[in-house]
Write a protein that holds these residues in place. Structure first.
Motif, PDB file in Angstrom:
ATOM      1  N   UNK A 196       0.822  -1.214   0.000  1.00 26.00           N
ATOM      2  CA  UNK A 196       0.000   0.000   0.000  1.00 26.00           C
ATOM      3  C   UNK A 196       0.855   1.262   0.000  1.00 26.00           C
ATOM      4  N   UNK A 197       0.243   2.344  -0.458  1.00 20.72           N
ATOM      5  CA  UNK A 197       0.903   3.651  -0.349  1.00 20.72           C
ATOM      6  C   UNK A 197       0.400   4.310   0.931  1.00 20.72           C
ATOM      7  N   UNK A 198      -0.035   5.543   0.847  1.00 17.90           N
ATOM      8  CA  UNK A 198      -0.511   6.259   2.029  1.00 17.90           C
ATOM      9  C   UNK A 198      -1.917   5.781   2.391  1.00 17.90           C
ATOM     10  N   UNK A 199      -2.042   5.124   3.528  1.00 12.60           N
ATOM     11  CA  UNK A 199      -3.324   4.671   4.043  1.00 12.60           C
ATOM     12  C   UNK A 199      -3.525   5.226   5.438  1.00 12.60           C
ATOM     13  N   UNK A 211       2.700  17.702   6.337  1.00 16.69           N
ATOM     14  CA  UNK A 211       3.241  16.550   5.619  1.00 16.69           C
ATOM     15  C   UNK A 211       2.153  15.865   4.805  1.00 16.69           C
ATOM     16  N   UNK A 212       0.996  15.684   5.417  1.00  9.14           N
ATOM     17  CA  UNK A 212      -0.109  15.031   4.718  1.00  9.14           C
ATOM     18  C   UNK A 212      -0.517  15.825   3.469  1.00  9.14           C
ATOM     19  N   UNK A 213      -0.551  17.163   3.602  1.00 14.00           N
ATOM     20  CA  UNK A 213      -0.928  17.998   2.470  1.00 14.00           C
ATOM     21  C   UNK A 213       0.104  17.915   1.355  1.00 14.00           C
ATOM     22  N   UNK A 214       1.374  17.845   1.723  1.00 17.21           N
ATOM     23  CA  UNK A 214       2.423  17.778   0.709  1.00 17.21           C
ATOM     24  C   UNK A 214       2.334  16.476  -0.086  1.00 17.21           C
ATOM     25  N   UNK A 215       1.885  15.419   0.564  1.00 16.49           N
ATOM     26  CA  UNK A 215       1.767  14.138  -0.124  1.00 16.49           C
ATOM     27  C   UNK A 215       0.631  14.123  -1.136  1.00 16.49           C
ATOM     28  N   UNK A 216      -0.345  15.006  -0.941  1.00 18.03           N
ATOM     29  CA  UNK A 216      -1.460  15.061  -1.882  1.00 18.03           C
ATOM     30  C   UNK A 216      -0.991  15.423  -3.282  1.00 18.03           C
ATOM     31  N   UNK A 226      -5.706   6.068   1.290  1.00 26.20           N
ATOM     32  CA  UNK A 226      -6.506   4.857   1.244  1.00 26.20           C
ATOM     33  C   UNK A 226      -7.150   4.590   2.593  1.00 26.20           C
ATOM     34  N   UNK A 227      -8.232   3.839   2.576  1.00 30.11           N
ATOM     35  CA  UNK A 227      -8.948   3.490   3.796  1.00 30.11           C
ATOM     36  C   UNK A 227      -8.710   2.013   4.123  1.00 30.11           C
ATOM     37  N   UNK A 228      -8.557   1.668   5.403  1.00 30.75           N
ATOM     38  CA  UNK A 228      -8.292   0.275   5.785  1.00 30.75           C
ATOM     39  C   UNK A 228      -9.230  -0.753   5.149  1.00 30.75           C
TER      40      UNK A 228
END
Length: 261
Positions: A196-199, A211-216, A226-228
């Motif tokens: 998986x990538x970002x989950x 950090x989360x915004x930069x990954x977008x 992604x959702x579990x």
């Protein structure tokens, strides 16, 4: 393989991606043995899912701890009449660190060893101990006895700055997939790995909003983490689709991680 009437062992199963797998397995009529260090989350999951879940406090760094949990699971499987059908070693850690820090101190081998031991040694130790029992169950259609579903990461392919240890560990998991499948083919046991990538998980919940915004910016579609349950859906398909074997499945929405955030 049908999930109903089988028992599946999930390490790191009290939270995050592992927990989603446990819930999906139970919803499809299977039992799940949850191996985790978090007693509170384990008890909460047992209360939520009922008798289809049993919890063992387990340290994947300890062979004896794993042996006790696997042995207990086999006794439970015998009592319920639901033989072991698979193992999902989802326990994992990350410890970001660059090869040289800002003071030019080298990467800590203690930190490197910790990540490798949990993510690689912990995975292989749990799998090998489960295989002893899985190889002895009565085969079903096509001679199938069970499935191993390992958990890698997009970091195995495009690791970011500071992810040498994590990328090395997940790269090792991906590299084990095909030879393990070839080893186990004679026993009717398949091996798949999900990367998986970002989950959304306990690990990613520690990320800052910045950090989360930069990954977008590295996301293609969908433009979100992604959702579990989406991870668990693929794990279920790995169990049910006998043609999935010896392969690493990227689950990333075409996301490719940038060099740094």
């Amino acid at each position: 393989m049908k999930i109903a009437g089988r028992t599946f062992i999930v390490s790191g199963g009290a939270s995050g991606l592992g927990r989603a797998c446990v819930e999906s397995i139970c919803q499809k009529g299977g039992n799940a043995a949850v191996l985790d260090l978090n007693d509170d989350l384990g008890a909460e999951l047992v209360q939520k899912m009922g008798p289809s879940v049993k919890f063992w406090n387990t340290d994947v760094l300890s062979t004896e701890s794993i042996r006790a949990a696997v042995g207990g699971t086999m006794e439970w499987a015998g009592e319920t009449g639901k033989p072991v059908g698979g193992v999902i070693p989802a326990a994992g850690v990350s410890s970001p660190a660059t090869m040289l820090d800002r003071h030019k101190n080298p990467l800590s081998l203690e930190g490197y060893d910790f990540v490798m031991n949990v993510n690689v040694r912990g995975t292989i130790d749990l799998v090998r101990q489960c295989l002893v029992h899985m190889s002895q169950v009565d085969p079903v259609e096509d001679g199938e006895r069970g499935v191993v579903i390992m958990v890698a990461s997009s970091a195995a392919f495009d690791g970011q700055k500071g992810q040498v240890s994590y990328s090395a560990s997940k790269g090792a998991v991906t590299a084990m997939t095909l030879p393990m499948a070839r080893d186990l083919a004679r026993y009717g046991i398949r091996v798949c790995t999900i990367a998986p990538s970002l989950f959304d998980s306990g690990m990613t919940s520690l990320m800052s909003d910045k950090v989360r915004k930069s990954l977008q910016g590295a996301m293609e579609f969908p433009l979100r983490a992604g959702q579990p349950p989406e991870f668990a859906s693929l794990a279920v398909q790995c169990i049910e689709n006998v043609m999935l074997n010896g392969t690493v499945l990227r689950l990333d929405g075409a996301m490719r991680m940038p060099s740094k955030m």
